[in-house]
Design a protein around this motif. Structure first.
Motif, PDB file in Angstrom:
ATOM      1  N   PRO A   8       0.935  -1.296  -0.307  1.00 41.93           N
ATOM      2  CA  PRO A   8      -0.203   0.007   0.099  1.00 41.93           C
ATOM      3  C   PRO A   8       0.869   0.960  -0.006  1.00 41.93           C
ATOM      4  O   PRO A   8       1.505   0.997   0.846  1.00 41.93           O
ATOM      5  N   LEU A   9       0.287   2.133  -0.203  1.00 42.91           N
ATOM      6  CA  LEU A   9       1.068   3.292  -0.753  1.00 42.91           C
ATOM      7  C   LEU A   9       1.666   3.824   0.539  1.00 42.91           C
ATOM      8  O   LEU A   9       2.863   4.685   0.307  1.00 42.91           O
ATOM      9  N   LYS A  10       0.849   4.026   1.800  1.00 44.56           N
ATOM     10  CA  LYS A  10       1.139   4.528   3.223  1.00 44.56           C
ATOM     11  C   LYS A  10       2.701   3.390   3.707  1.00 44.56           C
ATOM     12  O   LYS A  10       2.811   4.508   4.234  1.00 44.56           O
ATOM     13  N   LEU A  11       2.834   2.169   2.806  1.00 49.53           N
ATOM     14  CA  LEU A  11       3.496   1.698   3.876  1.00 49.53           C
ATOM     15  C   LEU A  11       5.097   2.033   2.535  1.00 49.53           C
ATOM     16  O   LEU A  11       6.185   1.767   3.241  1.00 49.53           O
ATOM     17  N   LYS A  12       4.668   2.331   1.146  1.00 50.37           N
ATOM     18  CA  LYS A  12       5.622   1.964   0.602  1.00 50.37           C
ATOM     19  C   LYS A  12       6.864   3.410  -0.253  1.00 50.37           C
ATOM     20  O   LYS A  12       7.884   3.147   0.079  1.00 50.37           O
ATOM     21  N   LYS A  13       5.909   4.374   0.907  1.00 53.26           N
ATOM     22  CA  LYS A  13       6.761   5.815   0.579  1.00 53.26           C
ATOM     23  C   LYS A  13       7.397   5.793   1.986  1.00 53.26           C
ATOM     24  O   LYS A  13       8.777   6.725   1.946  1.00 53.26           O
ATOM     25  N   THR A  30      12.581   4.270   6.377  1.00 56.45           N
ATOM     26  CA  THR A  30      13.354   5.635   6.326  1.00 56.45           C
ATOM     27  C   THR A  30      12.880   6.056   7.757  1.00 56.45           C
ATOM     28  O   THR A  30      14.066   7.397   8.058  1.00 56.45           O
ATOM     29  N   HIS A  31      11.456   5.774   8.472  1.00 53.56           N
ATOM     30  CA  HIS A  31      11.253   6.997   9.039  1.00 53.56           C
ATOM     31  C   HIS A  31      10.753   5.833  10.343  1.00 53.56           C
ATOM     32  O   HIS A  31      10.010   4.641  10.312  1.00 53.56           O
ATOM     33  N   PRO A  32      11.110   5.791  11.921  1.00 49.68           N
ATOM     34  CA  PRO A  32      10.424   5.723  13.586  1.00 49.68           C
ATOM     35  C   PRO A  32       8.938   5.122  13.234  1.00 49.68           C
ATOM     36  O   PRO A  32       8.105   4.604  13.396  1.00 49.68           O
ATOM     37  N   VAL A  33       8.537   6.717  12.677  1.00 46.80           N
ATOM     38  CA  VAL A  33       6.808   5.984  12.674  1.00 46.80           C
ATOM     39  C   VAL A  33       6.629   5.238  11.213  1.00 46.80           C
ATOM     40  O   VAL A  33       5.521   3.926  11.196  1.00 46.80           O
ATOM     41  N   PHE A  38       4.205  -0.672   9.943  1.00 45.47           N
ATOM     42  CA  PHE A  38       4.687  -1.526   9.608  1.00 45.47           C
ATOM     43  C   PHE A  38       4.083  -3.004  10.448  1.00 45.47           C
ATOM     44  O   PHE A  38       4.032  -4.356  10.239  1.00 45.47           O
ATOM     45  N   GLU A  39       4.784  -2.414  11.994  1.00 45.94           N
ATOM     46  CA  GLU A  39       3.796  -3.432  12.819  1.00 45.94           C
ATOM     47  C   GLU A  39       2.327  -3.848  13.108  1.00 45.94           C
ATOM     48  O   GLU A  39       2.001  -4.734  13.543  1.00 45.94           O
ATOM     49  N   TYR A  40       1.251  -2.219  12.635  1.00 49.39           N
ATOM     50  CA  TYR A  40      -0.263  -2.406  12.407  1.00 49.39           C
ATOM     51  C   TYR A  40      -0.279  -3.361  11.760  1.00 49.39           C
ATOM     52  O   TYR A  40      -1.020  -3.730  11.551  1.00 49.39           O
ATOM     53  N   ASN A  41       0.172  -3.381  10.334  1.00 51.75           N
ATOM     54  CA  ASN A  41      -0.025  -4.231   8.935  1.00 51.75           C
ATOM     55  C   ASN A  41       1.030  -5.671   9.233  1.00 51.75           C
ATOM     56  O   ASN A  41       1.202  -5.596   8.218  1.00 51.75           O
ATOM     57  N   LYS A  42       1.535  -5.820  10.113  1.00 50.33           N
ATOM     58  CA  LYS A  42       2.240  -7.195   9.131  1.00 50.33           C
ATOM     59  C   LYS A  42       1.630  -8.696   8.945  1.00 50.33           C
ATOM     60  O   LYS A  42       2.441  -8.634   8.149  1.00 50.33           O
ATOM     61  N   ALA A  43       0.583  -8.393   9.592  1.00 48.44           N
ATOM     62  CA  ALA A  43       0.010  -9.298   9.312  1.00 48.44           C
ATOM     63  C   ALA A  43      -0.322  -9.206   7.346  1.00 48.44           C
ATOM     64  O   ALA A  43      -0.426 -10.263   6.920  1.00 48.44           O
TER      65      ALA A  43
END
Length: 112
Positions: A8-13, A30-33, A38-43
């Motif tokens: 998804p775009l929000k992760l790809k960026k 690139t950033h801790p956010v 990624f942790e939230y969307n790991k599944a």
């Protein structure tokens, strides 16, 4: 890596690059956010991984790089234009400083 393109775009960026090591797909972020995202969307990412069946990849990992990218400011090109004046004008300045400034302007025009 083509797998990054299907994220998804929000992760790809937030992905700097990815690599595979010991049957684990690692994402360098690139950033801790983005790490929290990624942790939230790991599944979801694991389900995409199973769907695309990337060779020998069984797990995913991600971390934030500690190398700070130095972005150099883009150099703005000087505006290029053709000088339309020939420096022919009367210098009616009474003040000596202003008179010299106008003469400097005249020389700049003549040399350009």
């Amino acid at each position: 890596m083509k797998f990054i393109d299907v994220l998804p775009l929000k992760l790809k960026k937030g992905v700097k690059f990815g690599y595979v090591k010991n049957q684990t797909l690692y994402f360098v972020l690139t950033h801790p956010v983005y790490k929290m995202e990624f942790e939230y969307n790991k599944a979801d990412i694991k389900s995409l991984l199973k769907k695309f069946k990337i060779a020998n990849v069984e797990d995913i990992g991600f971390f934030v790089t500690n190398v700070i990218e130095k972005k150099e400011p883009e150099k703005q090109p000087d505006p290029l234009y053709i000088e339309r004046s020939y420096g022919i004008f009367q210098n009616n300045a009474k003040d000596e400083k202003l008179f010299k400034k106008f003469e400097k302007i005249r020389e700049i025009i003549k040399t350009s």
